[in-house]
Design a protein around this motif. Structure first.
Motif, PDB file in Angstrom:
ATOM      1  N   ASN A   1      51.330  36.368  41.967  1.00  0.00           N
ATOM      2  CA  ASN A   1      49.917  36.462  41.597  1.00  0.00           C
ATOM      3  C   ASN A   1      49.151  35.210  41.996  1.00  0.00           C
ATOM      4  N   GLY A   2      48.012  35.423  42.655  1.00  0.00           N
ATOM      5  CA  GLY A   2      47.121  34.317  42.989  1.00  0.00           C
ATOM      6  C   GLY A   2      47.500  33.537  44.232  1.00  0.00           C
TER       7      GLY A   2
ATOM      8  N   GLY B   1      43.933  35.658  42.328  1.00  0.00           N
ATOM      9  CA  GLY B   1      43.785  34.559  41.391  1.00  0.00           C
ATOM     10  C   GLY B   1      42.342  34.137  41.210  1.00  0.00           C
TER      11      GLY B   1
ATOM     12  N   GLN C   1      41.104  31.393  41.442  1.00  0.00           N
ATOM     13  CA  GLN C   1      40.719  30.357  42.388  1.00  0.00           C
ATOM     14  C   GLN C   1      40.290  30.929  43.735  1.00  0.00           C
ATOM     15  N   SER C   2      40.525  32.239  43.966  1.00  0.00           N
ATOM     16  CA  SER C   2      40.170  32.812  45.270  1.00  0.00           C
ATOM     17  C   SER C   2      39.626  34.228  45.088  1.00  0.00           C
TER      18      SER C   2
ATOM     19  N   GLN D   1      44.219  40.718  48.616  1.00  0.00           N
ATOM     20  CA  GLN D   1      44.817  40.867  47.295  1.00  0.00           C
ATOM     21  C   GLN D   1      43.991  41.812  46.432  1.00  0.00           C
TER      22      GLN D   1
ATOM     23  N   THR E   1      41.354  41.177  40.120  1.00  0.00           N
ATOM     24  CA  THR E   1      42.012  41.099  38.819  1.00  0.00           C
ATOM     25  C   THR E   1      41.661  42.262  37.916  1.00  0.00           C
TER      26      THR E   1
ATOM     27  N   THR F   1      45.448  36.393  34.976  1.00  0.00           N
ATOM     28  CA  THR F   1      46.484  37.095  35.734  1.00  0.00           C
ATOM     29  C   THR F   1      47.893  36.705  35.306  1.00  0.00           C
TER      30      THR F   1
END
Length: 506
Positions: A138-139, A301, A303-304, A310, A313, A330
């Motif tokens: 994840n992330g 994630g 942060q992105s 991906q 979330t 997450t």
């Protein structure tokens, strides 16, 4: 043979991914020499300990770094695979693991039965855990992924089966607990490769066995009944609804205040009717599973939030949420599509010594769930969903899976097995605009193919060595990695995977 089938299929006497018929009355080991040279059982007062260790070495043309939680290996084409590499190949012909089973007669013709078994990854010593392969990625950027899979084993202490019940020589066997689905039982019997992860698409990917979803190849909270009468056998199975359904909202800007609590409706049922005549046997299996969960790629994630490769979330109802109050943590959560699935399967095999021929076909109907799941809903193994899609399908999705193959036995100790598998899906996109020029989406028609060949030599009753190769490729909508908008294509649409290794069973 029919008695052996009832004993194995009804109370799952084999931990392996490939069932083999054994005597209904165990032949206990009486010495270390007998244990080493025969297939006697480790039985004491009606309780038997059993297990397997399967490990090998392989190469993949388009793979990823191995993952300690991944129990399926790397033979099948993977959406994120991007480089050729040598790797350790776990669980090639069957799942490494341990189990304990028992059958104790308490009245003439009546017995108490139980079985508890779990899968362990020989490369790491960790419990088999498909969900953890997702959460540890994840992330991360796509090029930083290790293998991420979906499957029915999610780190449960008994991730294969755990159940108990009553068996009668005349009235059949009734058990309750976590059990293999009827589709899984049939797959293991009619797959030429016996569900081998390294060489069988329907063994590696449980879509067929689970009636449309790989997580449903095993059912929790399930009753299972088996009965054999002469050449005919019958099976029935029912799963009770369980777990939390989270909260759901049709709003694109949902909040905790307008998110409606939901109830779990993930019950399921199935039936199996089959028989044997001489060297021919066949089964017809029907399965219905509501609120089936299919886990997608690792989560995006915080942060992105704009990474297209991906899953977001939370896209409760396919409305993408990339920030603000609805960005869900997450940590240790998964993201999935929810569908109601119905499937019917027919399979057969014929023995013409020394060759066995196998063939099967399954037709699957998938629709958006009649009862939605929401954020926070339970997935298998104690994991929760921080991302849910309840209307991912534009229209009804239709899946066809067929397979065929043959196994040739040379001098009773060496098997040569060839298998072919194909999965096809319809064009369920609305509007139905799918072409190379218009662009493919995951809702477009597509095909997955796999062919395999392997040789398995039995040095003793317990130890065998094997070598073989599998090649798989995808096209059309099945070559789309992430089903959001235009989607993200597979890094590479094919994979070549030669493997060799050994297996010890007891």
């Amino acid at each position: 043979m029919r008695k052996a089938y009832l004993f194995i299929a009804a109370i799952s006497l084999s931990l392996s991914s490939s069932l083999t018929f054994t005597q209904s009355t165990p032949d206990p080991c009486t010495s270390g020499h007998e244990f080493a040279t025969t297939d006697c059982t480790l039985t004491w007062h009606g309780i038997t300990v059993y297990g397997a260790y399967d490990i090998g070495f392989g190469w993949v043309s388009h793979g990823l770094p191995e993952n300690g939680y991944n129990y399926e290996g790397a033979s099948l084409v993977n959406r994120n695979g991007y480089q050729h590499r040598f790797l350790v190949a776990p669980n090639n012909l069957q799942q490494t693991g341990l189990g304990i089973r028992g059958k104790e007669e308490f009245r003439h013709g009546w017995s108490v039965v139980f079985n508890a078994s779990t899968g362990i990854n020989p490369q790491s010593g960790l419990l088999a855990n498909a969900s953890a392969t997702q959460t540890i990625n994840n992330g991360l950027p796509r090029r930083s992924y290790s293998y991420a899979i979906d499957g029915a084993r999610a780190g449960q202490p008994f991730n294969d089966e755990i159940y108990a019940g009553i068996s009668s020589t005349h009235f059949g066997t009734l058990t309750f607990g976590r059990q293999r689905s009827l589709g899984t039982d049939a797959m293991l019997l009619y797959d030429p490769a016996g569900g081998a992860y390294a060489f069988s698409y329907i063994g590696y990917n449980g879509t067929m066995a689970g009636g449309g979803d790989t997580e449903n190849s095993r059912w929790d909270d399930a009753l299972k009944y088996r009965l054999t009468y002469g050449p005919v056998h019958f099976g029935a199975m029912y799963k009770f609804a369980d777990g939390s359904a989270g909260c759901y909202s049709a709003s694109a800007t949902w909040t905790a205040a307008n998110c409606t609590p939901e109830q779990g409706h993930n019950n399921a049922y199935g039936f199996d009717l089959g028989g044997a005549y001489g060297k021919f046997s066949a089964d017809l299996v029907f399965q219905q599973y509501n609120q089936a969960i299919s886990v997608l790629n690792p989560l995006l994630g915080p942060q992105s939030p704009s990474a297209s490769y991906q899953s977001t979330t939370d896209s409760i109802n396919t409305n993408p949420i990339t920030g603000g109050v609805n960005l869900i943590d997450t940590s240790n959560t998964v993201y999935g599509i929810v569908t109601d699935n119905r499937a019917i399967m027919v399979a057969a095999k014929y023995t013409w010594d020394p060759v066995k021929f196998f063939a099967g076909y399954e037709y699957i109907w998938q629709n958006n769930p009649s009862n939605p799941l929401g954020v926070g809903a339970s997935d298998q193994g104690g994991y929760n969903m921080s991302g849910v899609e309840d209307n991912n399908l534009d229209s009804e999705k239709l899946v066809n899976i067929w397979w065929t193959g043959a196994k040739y036995t040379y001098r009773s100790k060496t098997d040569f097995t060839f298998s072919w598998y194909q999965q096809r899906q319809n064009d369920f996109r609305i509007p139905p605009t799918c072409s190379p020029s218009a662009g493919f989406r995951s809702s477009c028609a597509g095909t997955l193919n796999e062919g395999s060949f392997y040789v398995d030599h039995h040095f003793t009753k317990r130890f065998d060595g094997f070598a073989g190769i599998a090649y798989s490729w995808v096209s059309g909508g099945l070559a789309i990695a992430i089903p959001h908008g235009p989607g993200v294509p597979y890094n590479y649409n094919n994979n070549c995977a030669p493997t060799l290794g050994g297996r010890f069973t007891f």
